[in-house]
Scaffold this motif. Structure first.
Motif, PDB file in Angstrom:
ATOM      1  N   GLN A 204       0.876  -1.424   0.010  1.00 50.19           N
ATOM      2  CA  GLN A 204      -0.062  -0.308  -0.129  1.00 50.19           C
ATOM      3  C   GLN A 204       0.861   0.919   0.119  1.00 50.19           C
ATOM      4  OE1 GLN A 204      -2.406  -0.083   3.590  1.00 50.19           O
ATOM      5  NE2 GLN A 204      -3.780   2.010   2.433  1.00 50.19           N
ATOM      6  N   CYS A 205       0.784   1.987  -1.351  1.00 47.85           N
ATOM      7  CA  CYS A 205       1.710   3.608  -1.044  1.00 47.85           C
ATOM      8  C   CYS A 205       0.055   4.698  -1.298  1.00 47.85           C
ATOM      9  CB  CYS A 205       2.334   3.265  -2.055  1.00 47.85           C
ATOM     10  SG  CYS A 205       3.316   1.994  -2.895  1.00 47.85           S
ATOM     11  N   ARG A 206       0.783   5.757  -1.141  1.00 48.42           N
ATOM     12  CA  ARG A 206       0.170   7.085  -0.709  1.00 48.42           C
ATOM     13  C   ARG A 206      -0.075   7.683  -1.790  1.00 48.42           C
ATOM     14  NH1 ARG A 206       4.176   8.527   2.724  1.00 48.42           N
ATOM     15  NH2 ARG A 206       4.821   9.043   1.242  1.00 48.42           N
ATOM     16  N   THR A 207      -1.231   7.414  -2.856  1.00 48.15           N
ATOM     17  CA  THR A 207      -1.615   7.160  -4.267  1.00 48.15           C
ATOM     18  C   THR A 207      -0.945   8.268  -5.054  1.00 48.15           C
ATOM     19  OG1 THR A 207      -4.272   7.266  -3.737  1.00 48.15           O
ATOM     20  CG2 THR A 207      -4.237   7.882  -5.464  1.00 48.15           C
ATOM     21  N   ASP A 208      -0.892   9.684  -4.276  1.00 47.31           N
ATOM     22  CA  ASP A 208       0.302  10.496  -4.883  1.00 47.31           C
ATOM     23  C   ASP A 208       1.820  10.637  -4.954  1.00 47.31           C
ATOM     24  OD1 ASP A 208       0.961  11.542  -2.177  1.00 47.31           O
ATOM     25  OD2 ASP A 208      -0.214  13.509  -2.428  1.00 47.31           O
TER      26      ASP A 208
END
Length: 307
Positions: A204-208
Motif C-alpha cells: 500500500q502506497c500514497r496515491t500521489d
C-alpha cells in the motif's frame, strides 16, 4: 535518480520477515533503491483481549496506515486477510501491488503429530479466527476451539507450555517463519475454506507518491490481484466484520475464468451458507457470490454476530 522507500510494518517476527521479503524484491528490481524498514507495534499487537473491542482487524493496520498518510513511511506491507472488509482504505492511499500468492491452507500443529480426526474428544484447539472455529465446529464438533492471541511464535510457546493441546495456524505464516517442521496436518480448502486474501501480501502506497507507486507496481502478480479482487469484492458486498465467520477462495478455473467459493457460517457451525460461481470479471463475480449468500440469509447471520 535513486528512490528511497521506507517500509512500514508491524514489529512481529512474521511481519518483519514479510518486510524483508519486499525489501529484497525492491532492490532486485533496482539496486539503487534505498530501503529502510520502519516497525510499529500496533494496538492489535499489544491487546490480548477480543479484537472486536478494538474495532476488529483494523487494529493490526491502522497505526501503520496512519504513518503512511502522515509521511512517516512510504509503503505498508499488509496481509490481505488483516485488511478490514467493512471500511475503505485510508483516503489518499492505494494498494499498488499484490505479491505472488503463497499457500492459502490452514495447518494443524500438534506436539504428538496427531491429525484432527485422531485427537481425543475435548482437545483444546487454539485459534483466534472465528472462521476456523466455525469450521472446526462444523467438521470436528467433539473438539473444543479456544481463543488465543499473540503472534505465531507466542502461540507456539503457549502450546509448548501445555496451555493448549493443538493450534490451527496459516501454512503461509509458518513458511515465512521457517517453522513448517511444526506442521502435523494440512487441511484441504474445501473442508477448511481459507480466509479472504489468505497467503497474500498487499503493498500500500500514497496515491500521489508516483515514484514509489510506479516502482512497487512492478512487483504486482496479476493472477494474485485478480483472485484477491474477487474474494475482497465478496467480502465488501457482505459487509463482513472481524467476528464474521466468512470464508472465500478464488481459483483460475480456465483461461480467463475464475471460480469463487464463498461460505458464511454461525460460530457453532450449525448454520452453513455456501455459494460457488464462475466468471471473468473479478468484481462482478465477488458481488454475485455475495448476493447468492445474502439470498440464503447471510445478512441476518452476520448481523447476529455483531457486538
Amino acid at each position: 535518480m535513486s528512490v528511497k522507500v521506507r517500509i512500514g510494518t508491524r514489529s512481529s517476527p512474521m511481519a518483519l520477515a514479510q518486510a524483508d521479503r519486499v525489501s529484497a524484491a525492491l532492490t532486485a528490481l533496482d539496486p539503487d533503491v534505498a530501503v529502510e524498514i520502519v516497525p510499529f507495534t500496533t494496538s492489535g499487537d499489544k491487546w490480548m483481549g477480543p479484537l472486536s473491542q478494538l474495532g476488529g482487524k483494523g487494529a493490526f493496520t491502522k497505526e501503520v496506515d496512519a504513518a503512511l498518510v502522515e509521511g512517516t513511511c512510504d509503503l505498508c506491507v499488509h496481509c490481505v486477510k488483516d485488511i478490514p472488509g467493512d471500511r475503505d482504505l485510508p483516503e489518499g492511499t492505494v494498494i499498488a501491488a499484490h505479491l505472488e500468492r503463497d499457500d492459502v491452507r490452514d495447518a494443524l500443529v500438534h506436539p504428538g503429530g496427531l491429525s484432527l480426526s485422531d485427537l481425543p474428544d475435548g482437545s483444546r484447539i487454539g485459534t483466534s479466527s472465528p472462521r476456523r472455529a466455525a469450521q472446526l465446529a462444523l467438521h470436528w464438533p467433539r473438539l473444543s476451539p479456544l481463543p488465543i492471541r499473540g503472534n505465531a511464535n507466542t502461540r507456539l510457546a503457549k502450546l509448548d507450555a501445555g496451555d493448549f493441546d493443538a493450534l490451527l495456524l496459516a501454512v503461509s505464516g509458518l513458511e515465512r517463519l521457517a517453522l513448517t517442521d511444526r506442521i502435523t496436518e494440512i487441511l484441504d480448502v474445501d473442508t477448511m475454506v481459507p480466509a479472504i486474501g489468505s497467503g497474500t501480501l498487499a503493498l500500500q502506497c500514497r496515491t500521489d507518491d508516483t515514484p514509489v507507486r510506479d516502482l512497487v507496481a512492478r512487483l504486482d502478480d496479476p493472477m494474485t490481484s485478480w483472485r484477491t479482487e474477487a474474494e475482497r469484492s465478496m467480502l465488501r458486498a457482505l459487509n463482513g466484520h472481524c467476528h464474521s465467520p466468512i470464508a472465500g477462495y478464488a481459483i483460475q478455473e480456465s483461461e480467463g475464468v475464475l471460480s469463487l467459493h464463498g461460505r458464511v457460517m454461525s460460530l457453532d457451525g450449525s448454520t452453513v451458507l455456501e455459494a460457488r460461481e464462475s466468471g471473468a470479471d473479478a468484481t462482478a463475480l465477488g458481488t454475485s457470490v455475495a448476493e447468492a449468500l445474502l439470498r440464503q440469509g447471510a445478512r441476518e447471520l452476520i448481523d447476529s454476530l455483531a457486538e
